[in-house]
Enzyme design. Structure first.
Site, PDB file in Angstrom:
ATOM      1  N   ASP A 131       0.797  -1.163   0.185  1.00  0.00           N
ATOM      2  CA  ASP A 131      -0.030   0.139  -0.102  1.00  0.00           C
ATOM      3  C   ASP A 131       1.008   1.063   0.098  1.00  0.00           C
ATOM      4  OD1 ASP A 131      -2.270   1.643   0.178  1.00  0.00           O
ATOM      5  OD2 ASP A 131      -2.205   1.450   2.366  1.00  0.00           O
TER       6      ASP A 131
ATOM      7  N   ASP B  34      -2.260   0.995   7.071  1.00  0.00           N
ATOM      8  CA  ASP B  34      -1.701   0.872   5.751  1.00  0.00           C
ATOM      9  C   ASP B  34      -1.207  -0.750   5.757  1.00  0.00           C
ATOM     10  OD1 ASP B  34      -1.566   3.624   5.031  1.00  0.00           O
ATOM     11  OD2 ASP B  34      -0.491   3.888   6.955  1.00  0.00           O
TER      12      ASP B  34
ATOM     13  N   GLU C  43      -1.165  -1.472  -4.711  1.00  0.00           N
ATOM     14  CA  GLU C  43      -2.589  -0.870  -4.883  1.00  0.00           C
ATOM     15  C   GLU C  43      -2.355   0.276  -5.995  1.00  0.00           C
ATOM     16  OE1 GLU C  43      -5.456  -0.597  -1.422  1.00  0.00           O
ATOM     17  OE2 GLU C  43      -4.996   1.479  -1.553  1.00  0.00           O
TER      18      GLU C  43
END
Length: 161
Positions: free
Chosen positions: A7, A138, A66
């Site tokens: 992420d 996260d 992501e």
């Protein structure tokens, strides 16, 4: 098969490695990188070096990152994209194939709703991996990305039969 989920973020990059054996997922390791440096460029370099060390230590075979979503603030989106690029470069330097996933697909895969809250995603990550998740959001987002990648890979393999 071991997969690292990432992420990306310029202030905090979440990462998580999952192992899949016969369709069963388990947590290998996870964490968050909070890059140091006075300038943005120094933080990007620090992020790259820390993630490269994680990749060298754990040796995942694939990566799931992501994708950047649109921010209201264009400068924030640009910085997020650069942090994502540093993460992809760290993977590419080790020869790890990278797949990108939209945040809504990751959430839908785990929770069933593309607009799910981060707390819902974190809860489902803990359930799927059968662990008590006491990690930064996260990190749970990164693990969710890795889980999504494993799920999508299984679906692609089934569709190819």
């Amino acid at each position: 098969m071991m997969v690292i989920g990432i992420d990306p973020g310029s202030r905090c990059l979440g990462w998580g490695v999952v192992r899949e054996v016969s369709g069963v997922l388990s947590l290998v390791d996870c964490g968050a990188i909070r890059p140091q440096g006075k300038s943005f460029e120094e933080r990007l370099g620090d992020l790259f070096l820390h993630l490269a060390a994680v990749l060298e230590r754990l040796e995942p075979l694939e990566a799931a990152v992501e994708n950047v979503f649109t921010h209201k603030n264009m400068l924030s989106a640009l910085k997020l994209g650069q942090a994502r690029g540093a993460a992809i470069a760290a993977c590419a330097a080790r020869g790890i194939s990278v797949s990108g996933y939209e945040p809504t697909l990751v959430k839908k895969t785990l929770v069933g709703a593309g607009r799910a809250e981060k707390s819902q995603v974190s809860f489902m990550v803990g359930r799927i991996l059968n662990v008590k998740g006491d990690w930064p959001l996260d990190t749970s987002d990164a693990l969710a990305c890795a889980i999504c990648h494993c799920t999508m890979r299984r679906l692609r393999n089934l569709a190819a039969l």
